[in-house]
Design an enzyme around this catalytic site. Structure first.
Site, PDB file in Angstrom:
ATOM      1  N   ASP A 148       0.825  -1.211   0.000  1.00 60.05           N
ATOM      2  CA  ASP A 148       0.000   0.000   0.000  1.00 60.05           C
ATOM      3  C   ASP A 148       0.861   1.262   0.000  1.00 60.05           C
ATOM      4  O   ASP A 148       2.093   1.204  -0.101  1.00 60.05           O
ATOM      5  CB  ASP A 148      -0.963  -0.038   1.181  1.00 60.05           C
ATOM      6  CG  ASP A 148      -2.338   0.533   0.817  1.00 60.05           C
ATOM      7  OD1 ASP A 148      -2.383   1.678   0.317  1.00 60.05           O
ATOM      8  OD2 ASP A 148      -3.347  -0.165   1.032  1.00 60.05           O
ATOM      9  N   HIS A 149       0.198   2.393   0.139  1.00 57.20           N
ATOM     10  CA  HIS A 149       0.837   3.699  -0.022  1.00 57.20           C
ATOM     11  C   HIS A 149       1.990   3.901   0.952  1.00 57.20           C
ATOM     12  O   HIS A 149       1.921   3.581   2.126  1.00 57.20           O
ATOM     13  CB  HIS A 149      -0.187   4.826   0.153  1.00 57.20           C
ATOM     14  CG  HIS A 149      -0.736   4.938   1.555  1.00 57.20           C
ATOM     15  ND1 HIS A 149      -0.171   5.764   2.499  1.00 57.20           N
ATOM     16  CD2 HIS A 149      -1.779   4.335   2.155  1.00 57.20           C
ATOM     17  CE1 HIS A 149      -0.837   5.674   3.626  1.00 57.20           C
ATOM     18  NE2 HIS A 149      -1.836   4.810   3.450  1.00 57.20           N
ATOM     19  N   GLU A 150       3.075   4.385   0.409  1.00 57.42           N
ATOM     20  CA  GLU A 150       4.254   4.812   1.170  1.00 57.42           C
ATOM     21  C   GLU A 150       4.954   3.684   1.931  1.00 57.42           C
ATOM     22  O   GLU A 150       5.757   3.949   2.824  1.00 57.42           O
ATOM     23  CB  GLU A 150       3.889   5.946   2.130  1.00 57.42           C
ATOM     24  CG  GLU A 150       3.333   7.176   1.420  1.00 57.42           C
ATOM     25  CD  GLU A 150       2.683   8.148   2.378  1.00 57.42           C
ATOM     26  OE1 GLU A 150       3.400   9.063   2.844  1.00 57.42           O
ATOM     27  OE2 GLU A 150       1.464   7.989   2.646  1.00 57.42           O
ATOM     28  N   LEU A 168       2.368   2.797   4.942  1.00 53.69           N
ATOM     29  CA  LEU A 168       3.485   3.271   5.766  1.00 53.69           C
ATOM     30  C   LEU A 168       4.168   2.149   6.543  1.00 53.69           C
ATOM     31  O   LEU A 168       4.724   2.365   7.618  1.00 53.69           O
ATOM     32  CB  LEU A 168       3.008   4.366   6.722  1.00 53.69           C
ATOM     33  CG  LEU A 168       2.554   5.664   6.014  1.00 53.69           C
ATOM     34  CD1 LEU A 168       1.661   6.479   6.916  1.00 53.69           C
ATOM     35  CD2 LEU A 168       3.764   6.480   5.587  1.00 53.69           C
TER      36      LEU A 168
END
Length: 227
Positions: A148-150, A168
């Site tokens: 997922d994101h980052e 994250l």
């Protein structure tokens, strides 16, 4: 980490590693117009995974290269975890011999345009790599795995089929998140750590630990090797 081209290959590619990961890699590579011309492996007596494609001991690679007349040849180290450190070492050795590392993604994988994909990445069918995720060298994102994101995956990390990294998350070098596991947001999985199949990680996992269960907890040496 730096972005490298994905699905851009020299005409000829070799695979180092002759079992299941090679069988995943070859159809993707050849779909984009390259040809897997040889397989190398350090397992004595291992048969070629592909009829008609020769397999050689790894020690024969320098001699094989000397016979290729200086042609540009790509390579992928098709060895899964828990051998992330070995994958990195072999990658560096082959690159030092003048071979060209390739990164590939199955046509059904989704990679956000803001993601950074490192050298030697292998991204399988149905995998997802979302906004601003960063993959280091020789990372493997297996079938239907989600990054997922980052998220940040350091060199040699692997996410197994159906595993989910929420946003994250950081995976240390050669960390391995096994099939169907989930890592909740903002957590760190340490270098060389293993998250067992189906586990749900709710807190950081230290370097070298093996964590299992729901919620995941590191297990002791005696639990890993019961009498």
């Amino acid at each position: 980490m730096h972005m490298v081209p994905v699905n851009t290959f020299p005409p000829s590619v070799i695979l180092y590693g002759g079992t299941g990961q090679a069988k995943i890699a070859r159809p993707i590579i050849e779909q984009y117009g390259a040809r897997v011309v040889a397989v190398f492996d350090d397992t004595p007596g291992l048969p070629s995974p592909f009829p008609g494609t020769p397999i050689y001991p790894g020690a024969e690679l320098p001699n094989w290269l000397a016979q290729q007349g200086g042609a540009e040849i790509g390579f992928s180290v098709t060895i899964g975890n828990p051998h992330g450190r070995a994958r990195l070492a072999i990658h560096d050795r082959l690159k030092g011999l003048g071979l060209v590392p390739v990164s590939f993604a199955h046509p059904t994988a989704f990679i956000d345009e803001s993601a950074v994909i490192g050298e030697g990445a292998q991204i399988s069918a149905g995998a997802i790599v979302l906004a601003e995720a960063r993959l280091g060298r020789c990372c493997i994102i297996n079938t239907k795995a989600s990054v997922d994101h980052e998220d940040v995956l350091e060199d040699g990390a692997e996410v197994a089929p159906g595993a989910t990294l929420c946003g994250l998350v950081r995976l240390g070098q050669a960390a391995w998140v096994c099939a169907g596991a989930t890592v909740l947001p903002r957590l760190t999985i340490g270098a060389d750590a293993i998250v067992g199949a189906g586990a749900v990680v709710t807190r950081d996992i230290p370097d070298g630990a093996t964590a299992v269960g729901v919620p995941a907890r590191p297990i002791t040496k005696s639990e890993r090797n019961p009498k």
